[in-house]
Design a protein around this motif. Structure first.
Motif, PDB file in Angstrom:
ATOM      1  N   ALA A 151      -8.791  42.860   6.676  1.00 40.99           N
ATOM      2  CA  ALA A 151      -7.761  43.883   6.890  1.00 40.99           C
ATOM      3  C   ALA A 151      -6.673  43.353   7.820  1.00 40.99           C
ATOM      4  O   ALA A 151      -5.476  43.537   7.556  1.00 40.99           O
ATOM      5  CB  ALA A 151      -8.391  45.140   7.479  1.00 40.99           C
ATOM      6  N   GLU A 152      -7.078  42.686   8.899  1.00 38.44           N
ATOM      7  CA  GLU A 152      -6.080  42.210   9.870  1.00 38.44           C
ATOM      8  C   GLU A 152      -5.169  41.150   9.256  1.00 38.44           C
ATOM      9  O   GLU A 152      -3.947  41.218   9.393  1.00 38.44           O
ATOM     10  CB  GLU A 152      -6.767  41.665  11.123  1.00 38.44           C
ATOM     11  N   TRP A 191       7.424  47.528   6.364  1.00 34.79           N
ATOM     12  CA  TRP A 191       6.180  48.200   5.949  1.00 34.79           C
ATOM     13  C   TRP A 191       6.214  48.638   4.483  1.00 34.79           C
ATOM     14  O   TRP A 191       5.171  48.907   3.902  1.00 34.79           O
ATOM     15  CB  TRP A 191       5.906  49.425   6.833  1.00 34.79           C
ATOM     16  N   PHE A 217       1.962  39.551  16.813  1.00 33.37           N
ATOM     17  CA  PHE A 217       1.070  39.586  15.643  1.00 33.37           C
ATOM     18  C   PHE A 217      -0.411  39.661  16.036  1.00 33.37           C
ATOM     19  O   PHE A 217      -1.234  40.161  15.284  1.00 33.37           O
ATOM     20  CB  PHE A 217       1.328  38.368  14.752  1.00 33.37           C
ATOM     21  N   GLY A 218      -0.718  39.146  17.220  1.00 31.80           N
ATOM     22  CA  GLY A 218      -2.105  39.219  17.696  1.00 31.80           C
ATOM     23  C   GLY A 218      -2.441  40.609  18.220  1.00 31.80           C
ATOM     24  O   GLY A 218      -3.612  40.957  18.381  1.00 31.80           O
ATOM     25  N   THR A 251       0.513  37.903  21.530  1.00 31.61           N
ATOM     26  CA  THR A 251       1.762  37.873  20.759  1.00 31.61           C
ATOM     27  C   THR A 251       1.850  39.154  19.928  1.00 31.61           C
ATOM     28  O   THR A 251       0.849  39.861  19.753  1.00 31.61           O
ATOM     29  CB  THR A 251       1.795  36.666  19.805  1.00 31.61           C
ATOM     30  N   LEU A 265      -0.917  43.607  16.979  1.00 27.26           N
ATOM     31  CA  LEU A 265      -0.674  44.665  15.990  1.00 27.26           C
ATOM     32  C   LEU A 265      -1.954  45.408  15.576  1.00 27.26           C
ATOM     33  O   LEU A 265      -2.046  46.633  15.694  1.00 27.26           O
ATOM     34  CB  LEU A 265      -0.033  44.003  14.752  1.00 27.26           C
ATOM     35  N   PHE A 266      -2.943  44.675  15.157  1.00 32.33           N
ATOM     36  CA  PHE A 266      -4.168  45.273  14.640  1.00 32.33           C
ATOM     37  C   PHE A 266      -5.075  45.809  15.767  1.00 32.33           C
ATOM     38  O   PHE A 266      -5.498  46.974  15.713  1.00 32.33           O
ATOM     39  CB  PHE A 266      -4.907  44.229  13.790  1.00 32.33           C
ATOM     40  N   TYR A 280       2.979  42.220   6.698  1.00 33.45           N
ATOM     41  CA  TYR A 280       4.109  42.608   7.546  1.00 33.45           C
ATOM     42  C   TYR A 280       5.129  41.468   7.621  1.00 33.45           C
ATOM     43  O   TYR A 280       6.342  41.683   7.545  1.00 33.45           O
ATOM     44  CB  TYR A 280       3.596  42.980   8.943  1.00 33.45           C
ATOM     45  N   LEU A 281       4.599  40.233   7.746  1.00 28.50           N
ATOM     46  CA  LEU A 281       5.500  39.070   7.794  1.00 28.50           C
ATOM     47  C   LEU A 281       6.248  38.903   6.471  1.00 28.50           C
ATOM     48  O   LEU A 281       7.434  38.593   6.457  1.00 28.50           O
ATOM     49  CB  LEU A 281       4.675  37.804   8.084  1.00 28.50           C
ATOM     50  N   GLN A 330       9.264  41.143   6.034  1.00 27.95           N
ATOM     51  CA  GLN A 330      10.455  40.949   6.879  1.00 27.95           C
ATOM     52  C   GLN A 330      11.712  40.784   6.027  1.00 27.95           C
ATOM     53  O   GLN A 330      12.826  41.020   6.499  1.00 27.95           O
ATOM     54  CB  GLN A 330      10.274  39.715   7.780  1.00 27.95           C
ATOM     55  N   ILE A 362      -3.709  35.436  12.913  1.00 24.49           N
ATOM     56  CA  ILE A 362      -2.275  35.107  12.905  1.00 24.49           C
ATOM     57  C   ILE A 362      -1.795  35.226  14.353  1.00 24.49           C
ATOM     58  O   ILE A 362      -2.024  36.237  14.998  1.00 24.49           O
ATOM     59  CB  ILE A 362      -1.451  36.101  12.035  1.00 24.49           C
ATOM     60  N   GLY A 363      -1.154  34.213  14.839  1.00 22.30           N
ATOM     61  CA  GLY A 363      -0.665  34.250  16.219  1.00 22.30           C
ATOM     62  C   GLY A 363      -1.485  33.356  17.135  1.00 22.30           C
ATOM     63  O   GLY A 363      -0.984  32.829  18.110  1.00 22.30           O
ATOM     64  N   LEU A 409      -2.847  42.823   6.840  1.00 21.57           N
ATOM     65  CA  LEU A 409      -1.835  43.642   7.508  1.00 21.57           C
ATOM     66  C   LEU A 409      -0.730  42.770   8.116  1.00 21.57           C
ATOM     67  O   LEU A 409       0.457  42.994   7.876  1.00 21.57           O
ATOM     68  CB  LEU A 409      -2.499  44.498   8.598  1.00 21.57           C
ATOM     69  N   VAL A 410      -1.147  41.765   8.886  1.00 22.55           N
ATOM     70  CA  VAL A 410      -0.146  40.964   9.609  1.00 22.55           C
ATOM     71  C   VAL A 410       0.646  40.080   8.639  1.00 22.55           C
ATOM     72  O   VAL A 410       1.875  39.996   8.725  1.00 22.55           O
ATOM     73  CB  VAL A 410      -0.826  40.129  10.729  1.00 22.55           C
TER      74      VAL A 410
END
Lengths: 148, 506
Positions: free
Chosen positions: B450-451, B468, A31-32, A29, A34-35, B458-459, B462, B185-186, B454-455
């Motif tokens: 960090a991940e 960003w 979001f999965g 996805t 992105l990093f 970012y959410l 929105q 996330i995801g 970041l995610v």
């Protein structure tokens, strides 16, 4: 290998790792993805940078992958690998007894029947002591395998 | 408040409580010293036994175990280059070189002084600054977590001062490994090679044991004749004791700064001793007048990491007691223990009849740290003697055996043991290629933080015209960005300043 260009080997490892992970990227996805995508791109760039450095301004390591007794070190690594791979199948006590005893014996200065026996007696004591602590006192279910 | 503090203090001083605390500190140190047995596991093991105790005895025992376990990790870090807990990663950098130079006892004593001192400073912060600190911690959102992890990654410049490029590559390699498993996330299953065992991710402690311990054991096995531990014969125990005291208190700034870093990092939920010890090490390295001696057996490095990780214990209790948010994994277990005793974490812990129990728990860290000092000095001497006198032909297989057992015991998963061993072989390869293990482990620790930051950030963004922008507009984020930039630029400024000074002197 005695004197090696550590930047070159390091660069190849980083580049290979980056490409390997890139190929593993499936239909993640947004979001999965992105990093991981950012990190994989950066690791590929760092690999390329190390490869460039290996040609422009290389770092050389003296005596890399050289030990006094390389066969003995490799033997210990192989014993560890077999120990770990067979522990679940054969059982903790049996594999640990043989692997530990053999490791003690391999590292002895004189390898004869006397040191062989003493190594395995020591291994038996150590394995039983730790088995008791972990399995009986701390209730950690150690692998039993086909034996015990 | 003063009356409550005094009555709570008096309530701790019973023979039963002191004996339980001595037991707690000793058991915690043994568990912390064994690679694979973590502080979380030690606390979890003791909680069922404390259920039947009265609340103060139960909680002071848990607190003592927690302190002891975090400190115990220093023993294996110093003597066999294996961090017993992730909080002792930085201790290996200078502690083990000290052991190789025959100063193992001095390193252990220095760690004991620093740990006990750091714990005491942490306790003062816990008692007096609990409420204001928890308010600051609540202001940390996802963008701030992202920036704090980026700030943490700047430590690579200090850890890999020989080759920043290799340090950077090593850090990225650690980040790469940290992504194995289910995405935070995801929910994507990533890089597991189809193996269900990897869905939970790579176990940090397994990789830690593998990276630090296995390469050292293999090298010892390959160099049995020349790889003998030195012992400094001419120094008596008293001399070592005095020298260790001076290592910590001759330059008190390093010790105090590291303790404060530890306590503050501990307050931030999710950032525990594993991060605090590296941040403190980095600051010690950066501000030292002799930075090139770091990594070669400088006691200042041991002081920084050990003061920081023990102060983290008390720091992480702050959000737990005030907000009901565990600051670190062992605090989640303590949360359960508090609930078992009928105590609900939050403001009500600090008023009414609960206040006496809460303050007794907080004050018990004072006693636990003092007891830890006594047990550490007595035990440290004996353990150092055992490790340095036992031949490597016995030590190597025994330590490998313990690492296998320890990495299996984390979650009873054979895959963790395989990961530990493969990690060890990669660690050996990296060691030979002059890649410092610190950045790899740092990437592994900071990757998930960090991940997520970041995610999630970012959410959150929105809602803004440019998502960003959320990372650059919040006040704490801006402070962290400035700190990160300063951390990156500082080595260059310092090098330039030193070069100018040298030219001036010439």
């Amino acid at each position: 290998m005695k004197r090696g260009n550590t930047d070159l080997i390091g660069g190849i490892i980083m580049l290979f790792s980056g490409i390997f992970f890139w190929l593993q990227m499936g239909h993640f996805t947004k979001f999965g993805l992105l990093f991981p995508r950012a990190i994989i791109i950066l690791i590929i760039i760092s690999g390329i940078a190390l490869l460039i450095k290996s040609k422009v301004n290389p770092s050389y390591g003296e005596n890399i992958f050289v030990e006094d007794d390389m066969p003995r070190m490799i033997l210990i690594a192989i014993i560890c690998l077999i120990w770990v791979l067979f522990m679940k199948r054969i059982g903790f006590i049996v594999t640990s007894f043989f692997a530990l005893g053999l490791s003690f014996w391999v590292l002895k200065d004189n390898r004869n029947l006397k040191t062989f026996l003493s190594s395995f007696i020591l291994a038996a004591c150590e394995v039983i002591a730790f088995y008791y602590i972990f399995a009986k006192l701390l209730y950690v279910p150690l692998p039993e395998g086909i034996l015990f | 408040m003063l009356y409550t503090v005094l009555t709570s203090f008096a309530a701790i001083f019973t023979i039963k409580n002191i004996l339980f605390m001595i037991f707690g500190v000793t058991a915690g140190m043994i568990a912390g010293g064994l690679p694979g047995l973590t502080a979380t596991m030690s606390v979890a093991l003791i909680v069922p036994f404390t259920f039947t105790m009265d609340p103060i005895t139960g909680l002071v025992t848990i607190g003592a175990i927690y302190c002891g376990a975090v400190f115990g990790g220093a023993f294996s870090a110093i003597l066999v280059n294996t961090p017993g807990t992730p909080s002792s990663i930085g201790t290996t950098f200078d502690g083990y070189p000290m052991t190789k130079q025959g100063k193992g006892q001095e390193a252990v004593f220095t760690a004991t002084f620093a740990s006990a001192g750091g714990g005491l400073i942490g306790t003062v912060i816990l008692i007096f600054l609990s409420v204001p600190l928890s308010r600051v911690a609540l202001k940390f959102g996802s963008p701030e977590y992202f920036w704090i992890s980026i700030f943490g990654l700047t430590i690579i410049a200090s850890l890999a001062s020989k080759s920043v490029l290799k340090g950077f590559a090593g850090g990225l390699f650690g980040l790469l490994i940290s992504m194995v498993g289910v995405a935070p996330i995801g929910g994507d299953v990533r890089f597991t090679l189809g193996m269900p065992s990897f869905q939970g991710g790579i176990q940090l402690i397994s990789i830690l044991i593998g990276f630090f311990c296995i390469p050292e054991m293999l090298k010892m096995a390959g160099n049995l004749k020349k790889h003998k531990m030195k012992t400094v014969e001419m120094q008596s125990g008293i001399d070592v004791f005095k020298k260790s005291f001076m290592n910590v208190f001759k330059k008190p700034v390093n010790f105090i700064r590291s303790s404060i870093i530890g306590a503050f990092v501990g307050v931030i939920p999710g950032a525990g001793g594993n991060i605090a010890n590296l941040v403190a090490y980095n600051e010690a390295h950066r501000s030292s007048s002799n930075p090139e001696s770091f990594g070669k057996g400088n006691p200042e490095g041991v002081v920084a990491t050990e003061a920081a990780n023990n102060a983290t214990v008390e720091g992480s209790v702050v959000p737990l007691l005030t907000l009901g948010i565990p600051g670190a994994p062992p605090d989640a277990i303590i949360y359960g223990a508090l609930m078992l005793q009928g105590l609900r974490p939050g403001p009500e812990l600090f008023s009414g009849p609960n206040a006496k129990i809460t303050y007794a728990f907080m004050l018990s860290f004072f006693i636990a740290n003092l007891l830890m000092f006594v047990v550490g000095i007595l035990g440290g001497k004996a353990i150092n003697k055992i490790v340095t006198s036992v031949g490597h032909k016995y030590l190597v297989p025994s330590i490998i055996f313990m690492t296998i057992l320890g990495s299996y015991a984390i979650r009873n998963n054979i895959m963790d043991v395989i990961v530990m061993l493969v990690g060890g072989f990669i660690g050996y390869l990296f060691k030979e290629l002059n890649f410092h293990p610190g950045p790899v482990v740092l990437g592994l620790i900071l990757g998930p933080i960090a991940e997520k930051g970041l995610v999630r950030g970012y959410l959150m963004g929105q809602a803004l015209p440019v998502p960003w922008m959320i990372f650059f507009t919040r006040p704490i984020s801006i402070i962290l960005i400035v700190l990160t930039l300063f951390s990156v630029i500082w080595p260059f400024i310092k090098n330039k300043r030193d070069a100018k000074n040298e030219r001036g002197a010439a």
